[in-house]
Design an enzyme around this catalytic site. Structure first.
Site, short mmCIF file in Angstrom:
data_model
loop_
_atom_site.label_atom_id
_atom_site.label_comp_id
_atom_site.label_asym_id
_atom_site.label_seq_id
_atom_site.Cartn_x
_atom_site.Cartn_y
_atom_site.Cartn_z
N MET A 178 3.70 1.06 -1.93
CA MET A 178 4.62 0.87 -0.81
C MET A 178 4.54 1.95 0.27
O MET A 178 5.46 2.12 1.05
CB MET A 178 6.06 0.76 -1.33
CG MET A 178 6.26 -0.38 -2.33
SD MET A 178 5.67 -2.00 -1.74
CE MET A 178 7.04 -2.46 -0.69
N HIS A 189 -0.48 -8.37 0.44
CA HIS A 189 0.71 -8.38 1.31
C HIS A 189 1.38 -9.75 1.21
O HIS A 189 0.70 -10.77 1.33
CB HIS A 189 0.31 -8.08 2.76
CG HIS A 189 1.49 -8.03 3.67
ND1 HIS A 189 2.39 -6.99 3.66
CD2 HIS A 189 1.95 -8.92 4.59
CE1 HIS A 189 3.35 -7.23 4.53
NE2 HIS A 189 3.11 -8.39 5.11
N GLU A 235 0.35 -14.48 -5.25
CA GLU A 235 -0.18 -13.09 -5.24
C GLU A 235 -0.94 -12.82 -6.53
O GLU A 235 -2.03 -12.24 -6.52
CB GLU A 235 0.96 -12.08 -5.11
CG GLU A 235 1.68 -12.11 -3.79
CD GLU A 235 2.74 -11.02 -3.70
OE1 GLU A 235 2.50 -9.89 -4.14
OE2 GLU A 235 3.84 -11.29 -3.16
C1 GRF Z 1 4.69 -7.70 -3.95
O1 GRF Z 1 5.32 -8.77 -3.34
C2 GRF Z 1 3.64 -7.10 -3.04
O2 GRF Z 1 2.97 -8.04 -2.29
C3 GRF Z 1 4.51 -6.25 -2.16
O3 GRF Z 1 5.47 -5.69 -3.01
C4 GRF Z 1 5.64 -6.53 -4.16
C5 GRF Z 1 5.31 -5.71 -5.35
O4 GRF Z 1 5.52 -6.40 -6.55
N1 GRF Z 1 3.71 -5.30 -1.42
P1 GRF Z 1 4.91 -5.86 -7.90
O5 GRF Z 1 5.26 -4.38 -7.99
O6 GRF Z 1 3.43 -6.08 -7.91
O7 GRF Z 1 5.61 -6.64 -8.99
#
Ligand code: GRF
Length: 204
Positions: free
Chosen positions: A90, A109, A174
């Site tokens: 992040m 993203h 994702e």
């Molecule tokens: C995901 O939605 C990613 O795309 C965004 O933050 C979230 C992280 O989720 N950048 P995780 O930590 O992989 O569960």
């Protein structure tokens, strides 16, 4: 076998997706390290369970972003990874690192870039009123969520959606496209041509 390092800040479900794809054999690579900026990240537990070594760089304990990034740079160099996967990492990464590892860092993203870059992408999509949302895996460059796009997937936005329900639907995609993009990289099937990424055919 390619070496992958993952960077994550929190829950780590995308880290888990990468680990699971390696176990399943759909991503032929070794996950050599998790690097996290957050000592409380749930991702640490997931890496531990999979036997992946973890480097914790507690961002809050650093006097400056420069000091933190110096250690991040050292950790990234030290793990000798071919590919760095930002899986829910992040923080914006500084130019020294993005330049050094250009073409070897990818990010997931939760929006169809170039729409809704930055934080709270799913909320941005709801607030804007789009009918289709999704996620993007892209190379990391010096900008924010701005590098060449490798894969995208879309999901519908329902009238009943709020930020959380949309985020959940996007997350499923994702978990599919992040390991898929890593696999394409590891199979050397990605050619970057300016802003465009060409996916090369699989070799026999
Ligand atoms: C995901 O939605 C990613 O795309 C965004 O933050 C979230 C992280 O989720 N950048 P995780 O930590 O992989 O569960």
């Amino acid at each position: 076998m390619k070496r992958i390092a993952v960077l994550a800040s929190g829950r780590g479900s995308n880290v888990q997706a990468v680990i699971d794809a390696i176990s399943a054999g759909t991503l032929r690579a070794e996950c050599v390290r998790l690097i996290t900026d957050n000592p409380d990240a749930h991702a640490i537990m997931r890496a531990g369970r999979a036997g992946v070594p973890v480097t914790v760089l507690d961002y809050a304990s650093y006097a400056s972003k420069e000091a933190y990034e110096a250690d991040l740079f050292a950790a990234m160099t030290d793990c000798r990874a071919d590919l760095f996967v930002l899986a829910g990492y992040m923080r914006i990464i500084g130019q020294a690192i993005t330049d050094t590892f250009a073409g070897r860092m990818i990010n997931i993203h939760p929006a169809l870039l170039p729409a809704f870059a930055g934080l709270h992408a799913q909320r941005q999509a709801i607030d804007y009123g789009v009918k289709v949302a999704g996620c993007t895996v892209h190379f990391v460059d010096g900008g924010m969520d701005s590098g060449p796009i490798i894969l995208q997937a879309c999901v519908p936005v329902l009238e009943t959606d709020d930020e959380n329900s949309l985020a959940e639907r996007i997350l499923v995609e994702e978990h599919r496209i992040l390991p898929a993009a890593a696999a394409l990289f590891c199979e050397e099937r990605i050619a970057i041509e300016g802003r465009r990424v060409r996916i090369l055919p699989a070799r026999d």
